[in-house]
Write a protein that holds these residues in place. Structure first.
Motif, mmCIF file in Angstrom:
data_model
loop_
_atom_site.group_PDB
_atom_site.id
_atom_site.type_symbol
_atom_site.label_atom_id
_atom_site.label_comp_id
_atom_site.label_asym_id
_atom_site.label_seq_id
_atom_site.Cartn_x
_atom_site.Cartn_y
_atom_site.Cartn_z
ATOM 1 N N ILE A 28 0.767 -1.157 -0.050
ATOM 2 C CA ILE A 28 -0.058 -0.274 -0.369
ATOM 3 C C ILE A 28 1.259 1.298 -0.419
ATOM 4 C CG2 ILE A 28 -1.658 1.286 1.454
ATOM 5 C CD1 ILE A 28 -2.744 -1.381 2.206
ATOM 6 N N ASP A 29 1.192 1.066 0.712
ATOM 7 C CA ASP A 29 2.713 2.808 0.836
ATOM 8 C C ASP A 29 3.579 2.753 -0.306
ATOM 9 O OD1 ASP A 29 2.013 3.504 3.582
ATOM 10 O OD2 ASP A 29 4.233 1.922 4.136
ATOM 11 N N ALA A 30 4.294 1.593 -0.974
ATOM 12 C CA ALA A 30 4.442 2.267 -2.602
ATOM 13 C C ALA A 30 3.152 2.371 -3.375
ATOM 14 C CB ALA A 30 5.111 0.266 -2.827
ATOM 15 N N PHE A 31 2.559 2.047 -3.425
ATOM 16 C CA PHE A 31 1.505 2.494 -4.660
ATOM 17 C C PHE A 31 0.705 3.931 -4.168
ATOM 18 C CE2 PHE A 31 -0.063 -2.045 -5.372
ATOM 19 C CZ PHE A 31 -0.966 -1.883 -7.311
ATOM 20 N N LEU A 32 0.770 4.705 -2.689
ATOM 21 C CA LEU A 32 1.169 5.922 -2.413
ATOM 22 C C LEU A 32 1.941 6.592 -3.298
ATOM 23 C CD1 LEU A 32 0.002 5.385 0.896
ATOM 24 C CD2 LEU A 32 -1.456 6.079 -1.109
ATOM 25 N N HIS A 33 2.959 5.627 -3.458
ATOM 26 C CA HIS A 33 4.373 6.763 -3.934
ATOM 27 C C HIS A 33 5.092 6.336 -5.246
ATOM 28 C CE1 HIS A 33 5.011 6.628 0.594
ATOM 29 N NE2 HIS A 33 5.605 7.820 -0.056
ATOM 30 N N GLY A 34 4.320 5.905 -5.966
ATOM 31 C CA GLY A 34 4.297 5.050 -7.940
ATOM 32 C C GLY A 34 5.103 4.262 -7.977
ATOM 33 N N GLN A 35 4.821 4.275 -9.349
ATOM 34 C CA GLN A 35 5.120 3.049 -10.195
ATOM 35 C C GLN A 35 6.598 2.625 -9.694
ATOM 36 O OE1 GLN A 35 2.692 1.784 -11.801
ATOM 37 N NE2 GLN A 35 4.778 -0.224 -11.837
ATOM 38 N N GLU A 36 7.935 3.342 -9.569
ATOM 39 C CA GLU A 36 8.734 2.590 -9.029
ATOM 40 C C GLU A 36 8.635 2.162 -8.507
ATOM 41 O OE1 GLU A 36 13.763 4.050 -8.211
ATOM 42 O OE2 GLU A 36 12.239 5.451 -9.970
ATOM 43 N N PRO A 37 8.814 2.689 -7.110
ATOM 44 C CA PRO A 37 8.120 2.129 -5.445
ATOM 45 C C PRO A 37 7.389 0.814 -5.984
ATOM 46 C CG PRO A 37 8.124 4.117 -4.969
ATOM 47 C CD PRO A 37 7.843 3.961 -6.616
ATOM 48 N N VAL A 38 6.436 0.291 -6.344
ATOM 49 C CA VAL A 38 5.306 -0.806 -6.466
ATOM 50 C C VAL A 38 6.117 -1.633 -7.099
ATOM 51 C CG1 VAL A 38 3.366 -1.567 -7.377
ATOM 52 C CG2 VAL A 38 4.235 0.557 -6.978
ATOM 53 N N ASP A 39 7.210 -1.836 -8.251
ATOM 54 C CA ASP A 39 7.913 -2.800 -9.269
ATOM 55 C C ASP A 39 8.761 -3.574 -7.705
ATOM 56 O OD1 ASP A 39 6.373 -1.941 -11.264
ATOM 57 O OD2 ASP A 39 8.130 -0.425 -11.747
ATOM 58 N N GLU A 40 9.590 -2.418 -7.307
ATOM 59 C CA GLU A 40 10.076 -2.911 -6.118
ATOM 60 C C GLU A 40 9.849 -3.704 -4.986
ATOM 61 O OE1 GLU A 40 12.162 0.608 -4.418
ATOM 62 O OE2 GLU A 40 13.110 1.310 -6.429
ATOM 63 N N VAL A 41 8.582 -3.686 -4.643
ATOM 64 C CA VAL A 41 7.916 -4.094 -3.630
ATOM 65 C C VAL A 41 7.292 -5.093 -4.207
ATOM 66 C CG1 VAL A 41 5.799 -4.004 -2.355
ATOM 67 C CG2 VAL A 41 7.378 -2.117 -1.683
ATOM 68 N N ILE A 42 6.805 -5.469 -6.076
ATOM 69 C CA ILE A 42 6.392 -6.354 -6.348
ATOM 70 C C ILE A 42 7.349 -7.052 -6.103
ATOM 71 C CG2 ILE A 42 5.494 -7.062 -8.476
ATOM 72 C CD1 ILE A 42 3.560 -4.709 -8.520
ATOM 73 N N ALA A 43 8.552 -7.201 -7.126
ATOM 74 C CA ALA A 43 10.152 -7.720 -6.808
ATOM 75 C C ALA A 43 10.544 -8.097 -5.152
ATOM 76 C CB ALA A 43 10.643 -7.745 -8.029
ATOM 77 N N LYS A 44 10.013 -7.885 -4.732
ATOM 78 C CA LYS A 44 11.002 -7.974 -2.784
ATOM 79 C C LYS A 44 9.466 -8.804 -2.412
ATOM 80 C CE LYS A 44 11.289 -6.717 1.634
ATOM 81 N NZ LYS A 44 10.494 -5.360 1.963
ATOM 82 N N GLN A 45 8.365 -9.140 -2.713
ATOM 83 C CA GLN A 45 7.845 -9.738 -2.401
ATOM 84 C C GLN A 45 7.590 -11.147 -3.274
ATOM 85 O OE1 GLN A 45 3.556 -7.925 -1.203
ATOM 86 N NE2 GLN A 45 5.224 -6.583 0.575
ATOM 87 N N GLY A 46 8.375 -11.890 -4.522
ATOM 88 C CA GLY A 46 8.184 -12.687 -5.520
ATOM 89 C C GLY A 46 6.768 -12.697 -6.014
ATOM 90 N N MET A 47 6.412 -11.313 -6.314
ATOM 91 C CA MET A 47 5.712 -11.670 -7.457
ATOM 92 C C MET A 47 5.771 -10.851 -8.907
ATOM 93 S SD MET A 47 2.221 -10.289 -4.449
ATOM 94 C CE MET A 47 2.963 -8.938 -4.349
ATOM 95 N N SER A 48 6.965 -11.379 -8.788
ATOM 96 C CA SER A 48 6.801 -9.903 -10.402
ATOM 97 C C SER A 48 6.811 -10.835 -11.833
ATOM 98 C CB SER A 48 8.720 -10.086 -10.772
ATOM 99 O OG SER A 48 9.312 -9.088 -9.417
ATOM 100 N N HIS A 49 6.110 -12.505 -11.362
ATOM 101 C CA HIS A 49 5.523 -12.994 -12.314
ATOM 102 C C HIS A 49 4.321 -12.443 -12.576
ATOM 103 C CE1 HIS A 49 4.824 -15.117 -8.610
ATOM 104 N NE2 HIS A 49 3.888 -15.577 -9.561
ATOM 105 N N LEU A 50 3.473 -11.782 -12.002
ATOM 106 C CA LEU A 50 2.450 -11.749 -11.893
ATOM 107 C C LEU A 50 1.819 -10.119 -12.266
ATOM 108 C CD1 LEU A 50 0.987 -11.863 -8.208
ATOM 109 C CD2 LEU A 50 0.590 -13.204 -9.761
ATOM 110 N N SER A 51 0.780 -9.848 -13.751
ATOM 111 C CA SER A 51 0.534 -8.573 -13.994
ATOM 112 C C SER A 51 -0.319 -8.012 -12.793
ATOM 113 C CB SER A 51 -0.344 -8.928 -15.207
ATOM 114 O OG SER A 51 -1.905 -9.156 -13.809
ATOM 115 N N MET A 52 0.255 -6.585 -13.026
ATOM 116 C CA MET A 52 -0.518 -5.259 -12.038
ATOM 117 C C MET A 52 -1.401 -5.945 -12.013
ATOM 118 S SD MET A 52 0.550 -3.252 -10.334
ATOM 119 C CE MET A 52 1.800 -2.439 -10.957
ATOM 120 N N GLU A 53 -2.560 -6.195 -12.328
ATOM 121 C CA GLU A 53 -4.439 -6.601 -12.575
ATOM 122 C C GLU A 53 -3.994 -7.805 -11.059
ATOM 123 O OE1 GLU A 53 -7.663 -9.137 -14.417
ATOM 124 O OE2 GLU A 53 -7.404 -6.487 -15.314
#
Length: 72
Positions: A28-53
């Motif tokens: 949620i914090d990442a979404f509040l701060h923009g796309q770059e933080p979201v991409d970083e958190v998605i990678a950190k949480q092992g969800m890079s293989h998922l679409s944004m949806e």
């Protein structure tokens, strides 16, 4: 999203050892701060293989689950 985060933080007090809360709040914090933080958190949480949806759907499922815990 800020209200959702605040509610989750209150519920989390009753479940301090549940890392899913931390992961969801971090996302949620990442979404509040923009796309770059979201991409970083998605990678950190092992969800890079998922679409944004799929990531958003997963986050919404977590939030719904936590709200249900908060009602109990």
């Amino acid at each position: 999203m800020n209200n959702t985060k605040n509610i989750l933080l209150k519920i989390h007090q009753g479940y301090p050892d549940d890392s899913e809360f931390d992961d969801t709040i971090e996302l949620i914090d990442a979404f509040l701060h923009g796309q770059e933080p979201v991409d970083e958190v998605i990678a950190k949480q092992g969800m890079s293989h998922l679409s944004m949806e799929e990531v958003v759907e997963h986050m919404n499922q977590r939030i719904s689950h936590f709200y249900e815990l908060g009602k109990a």
